[in-house]
Design a protein around this motif. Structure first.
Motif, short mmCIF file in Angstrom:
data_model
loop_
_atom_site.label_atom_id
_atom_site.label_comp_id
_atom_site.label_asym_id
_atom_site.label_seq_id
_atom_site.Cartn_x
_atom_site.Cartn_y
_atom_site.Cartn_z
N PRO A 40 0.83 -1.21 0.00
CA PRO A 40 0.00 0.00 0.00
C PRO A 40 0.86 1.26 0.00
CG PRO A 40 -0.03 -1.03 2.16
CD PRO A 40 0.73 -1.95 1.27
N ASP A 41 0.26 2.34 -0.40
CA ASP A 41 0.92 3.64 -0.41
C ASP A 41 1.32 4.02 1.02
OD1 ASP A 41 1.32 6.10 -2.28
OD2 ASP A 41 0.50 6.90 -0.40
N GLU A 42 2.40 4.75 1.13
CA GLU A 42 2.87 5.22 2.44
C GLU A 42 1.78 5.94 3.22
OE1 GLU A 42 5.51 5.11 4.57
OE2 GLU A 42 6.10 3.47 3.28
N SER A 43 0.86 6.56 2.51
CA SER A 43 -0.22 7.30 3.17
C SER A 43 -1.13 6.36 3.98
CB SER A 43 -1.05 8.07 2.14
OG SER A 43 -1.68 7.17 1.26
N ARG A 44 -1.04 5.06 3.72
CA ARG A 44 -1.87 4.09 4.44
C ARG A 44 -1.18 3.51 5.67
NH1 ARG A 44 -5.53 4.36 5.14
NH2 ARG A 44 -6.69 2.44 4.86
N ARG A 45 0.06 3.96 5.90
CA ARG A 45 0.88 3.35 6.94
C ARG A 45 0.22 3.40 8.33
NH1 ARG A 45 6.21 1.74 7.99
NH2 ARG A 45 6.84 2.21 5.86
N ALA A 46 -0.36 4.53 8.69
CA ALA A 46 -0.92 4.66 10.05
C ALA A 46 -2.03 3.63 10.28
CB ALA A 46 -1.45 6.07 10.25
N ASP A 47 -2.92 3.47 9.30
CA ASP A 47 -4.02 2.51 9.48
C ASP A 47 -3.51 1.07 9.47
OD1 ASP A 47 -5.98 4.42 9.74
OD2 ASP A 47 -6.46 4.47 7.61
N VAL A 48 -2.55 0.80 8.61
CA VAL A 48 -1.99 -0.56 8.57
C VAL A 48 -1.27 -0.86 9.89
CG1 VAL A 48 -0.30 -2.08 7.45
CG2 VAL A 48 -1.79 -0.63 6.05
N ALA A 49 -0.54 0.12 10.40
CA ALA A 49 0.18 -0.07 11.67
C ALA A 49 -0.80 -0.31 12.81
CB ALA A 49 1.06 1.14 11.96
N THR A 50 -1.94 0.36 12.76
CA THR A 50 -2.97 0.13 13.79
C THR A 50 -3.49 -1.30 13.71
OG1 THR A 50 -3.63 2.45 13.75
CG2 THR A 50 -5.24 0.89 14.62
N ALA A 51 -3.74 -1.77 12.50
CA ALA A 51 -4.22 -3.14 12.31
C ALA A 51 -3.19 -4.14 12.83
CB ALA A 51 -4.51 -3.40 10.83
N VAL A 52 -1.93 -3.89 12.55
CA VAL A 52 -0.86 -4.78 13.00
C VAL A 52 -0.83 -4.81 14.54
CG1 VAL A 52 1.65 -5.07 13.13
CG2 VAL A 52 0.56 -4.51 10.93
N LYS A 53 -0.93 -3.62 15.12
CA LYS A 53 -0.82 -3.49 16.57
C LYS A 53 -1.97 -4.18 17.30
CE LYS A 53 -0.30 0.18 20.02
NZ LYS A 53 -0.25 1.65 20.20
N TYR A 54 -3.17 -4.06 16.74
CA TYR A 54 -4.33 -4.55 17.47
C TYR A 54 -4.85 -5.91 17.02
CZ TYR A 54 -4.37 -0.04 19.72
OH TYR A 54 -4.00 1.07 20.45
N CYS A 55 -4.20 -6.53 16.08
CA CYS A 55 -4.62 -7.90 15.71
C CYS A 55 -4.46 -8.79 16.94
CB CYS A 55 -3.75 -8.43 14.57
SG CYS A 55 -4.02 -10.21 14.31
N PRO A 56 -5.56 -9.37 17.43
CA PRO A 56 -5.49 -10.18 18.65
C PRO A 56 -4.59 -11.41 18.51
CG PRO A 56 -7.77 -9.68 18.06
CD PRO A 56 -6.92 -9.30 16.88
N ALA A 57 -4.40 -11.85 17.29
CA ALA A 57 -3.60 -13.07 17.07
C ALA A 57 -2.14 -12.76 16.73
CB ALA A 57 -4.24 -13.89 15.94
N PHE A 58 -1.82 -11.48 16.63
CA PHE A 58 -0.47 -11.06 16.21
C PHE A 58 -0.09 -11.70 14.87
CE2 PHE A 58 -0.53 -11.02 20.91
CZ PHE A 58 -0.41 -9.66 21.11
N ALA A 59 -1.05 -11.71 13.98
CA ALA A 59 -0.84 -12.39 12.69
C ALA A 59 -0.31 -11.45 11.61
CB ALA A 59 -2.17 -13.01 12.23
N LEU A 60 -0.28 -10.17 11.91
CA LEU A 60 0.10 -9.19 10.88
C LEU A 60 1.44 -8.53 11.17
CD1 LEU A 60 -3.37 -7.41 10.57
CD2 LEU A 60 -2.50 -9.29 9.17
N SER A 61 2.13 -8.18 10.11
CA SER A 61 3.39 -7.43 10.28
C SER A 61 3.66 -6.60 9.05
CB SER A 61 4.55 -8.39 10.57
OG SER A 61 4.69 -9.32 9.52
N ILE A 62 4.56 -5.65 9.24
CA ILE A 62 5.02 -4.82 8.12
C ILE A 62 6.49 -5.11 7.92
CG2 ILE A 62 5.45 -2.48 7.30
CD1 ILE A 62 3.10 -1.53 9.02
N ASP A 63 6.86 -5.50 6.71
CA ASP A 63 8.26 -5.68 6.34
C ASP A 63 8.74 -4.39 5.70
OD1 ASP A 63 8.78 -8.22 7.12
OD2 ASP A 63 8.99 -9.05 5.10
N GLU A 64 9.84 -3.89 6.15
CA GLU A 64 10.40 -2.69 5.51
C GLU A 64 11.36 -3.16 4.42
OE1 GLU A 64 9.01 -0.06 6.19
OE2 GLU A 64 8.17 -0.41 8.18
N ASP A 65 11.23 -2.57 3.25
CA ASP A 65 12.16 -2.98 2.18
C ASP A 65 12.66 -1.78 1.39
OD1 ASP A 65 9.67 -2.52 1.04
OD2 ASP A 65 9.45 -4.55 0.28
#
Ligand code: SF4
Length: 65
Positions: A40-65
């Motif tokens: 996703p575009d960098e402009s979506r980072r805040a919402d994606v980071a929120t999803a990563v943080k609050y996923c109850p299963a810790f199933a999400l992450s962001i890879d920096e490349d």
């Protein structure tokens, strides 16, 4: 950034969809998250980071490349 979902540990809570519905979809048949937009575009980072943080299963992450 690249969005990564571990469908092996996703518990189907769907909270991620609420945070970023353009990035996270849902596979109804298998009851797991589907990443709709892996880079996703960098402009979506805040919402994606929120999803990563609050996923109850810790199933999400962001890879920096
Ligand atoms: S990735 Fe997390 S928040 Fe999204 S459906 Fe799976 S368990 Fe729920």
């Amino acid at each position: 950034m690249r969005v990564v979902a571990d469908t092996g540990i996703c518990q189907g809570h769907r909270l991620c969809q609420g945070d970023a519905p353009d990035v996270f979809g849902f596979d109804e048949e298998n009851d797991v998250v589907v990443v709709l937009d892996e880079r996703p575009d960098e402009s979506r980072r805040a919402d994606v980071a929120t999803a990563v943080k609050y996923c109850p299963a810790f199933a999400l992450s962001i890879d920096e490349d």
